[in-house]
Design a protein around this motif. Structure first.
Motif, short mmCIF file in Angstrom:
data_model
loop_
_atom_site.label_atom_id
_atom_site.label_comp_id
_atom_site.label_asym_id
_atom_site.label_seq_id
_atom_site.Cartn_x
_atom_site.Cartn_y
_atom_site.Cartn_z
N MET A 1 -19.75 22.28 40.59
CA MET A 1 -21.01 21.75 41.03
C MET A 1 -21.32 20.52 40.17
N SER A 2 -21.73 19.44 40.83
CA SER A 2 -22.13 18.24 40.10
C SER A 2 -23.54 17.85 40.49
N ILE B 1 -26.99 16.80 44.58
CA ILE B 1 -26.20 17.93 44.11
C ILE B 1 -25.03 18.14 45.07
N LYS B 2 -23.82 18.26 44.52
CA LYS B 2 -22.63 18.51 45.32
C LYS B 2 -22.02 19.83 44.89
N LYS B 3 -21.76 20.69 45.86
CA LYS B 3 -21.11 21.97 45.59
C LYS B 3 -20.10 22.21 46.70
N GLY B 4 -18.84 22.02 46.39
CA GLY B 4 -17.80 22.16 47.40
C GLY B 4 -17.96 21.08 48.45
N GLU B 5 -18.10 21.50 49.70
CA GLU B 5 -18.29 20.54 50.80
C GLU B 5 -19.76 20.34 51.15
N ARG C 1 -23.23 17.73 55.04
CA ARG C 1 -21.84 17.60 54.60
C ARG C 1 -21.59 16.32 53.82
N ASP C 2 -22.50 15.35 53.95
CA ASP C 2 -22.39 14.11 53.17
C ASP C 2 -23.78 13.69 52.71
#
Length: 69
Positions: A1-2, A29-33, A51-52
């Protein structure tokens, strides 16, 4: 996770929303896709998922505008 704080340099739309809705923080926040954008202001946190980044930003903006209607 970022987790990343978005600024007007990374996304010019952020600056306009900050002025219009008195937003003091925008977090990406990005977690996987899955991507999540959060807007924070005095009334709470407004989130959008997608998704984006573009899709998540549009959904979070829609949630924010619907709250203030």
């Amino acid at each position: 996770m970022s987790i990343k704080i978005l600024t007007a340099n990374e996304n010019p739309k952020v600056d306009k929303l900050k002025k219009e809705f008195d937003i003091f923080r925008v977090i990406d926040i990005k977690k996987g896709e899955l991507e999540m954008i959060e807007f924070f202001n005095k009334d709470g946190a407004f989130r959008g998922f997608g998704r984006d980044t573009k899709t998540a930003f549009k959904k979070a903006k829609k949630v924010l505008k619907n709250y203030y209607r």
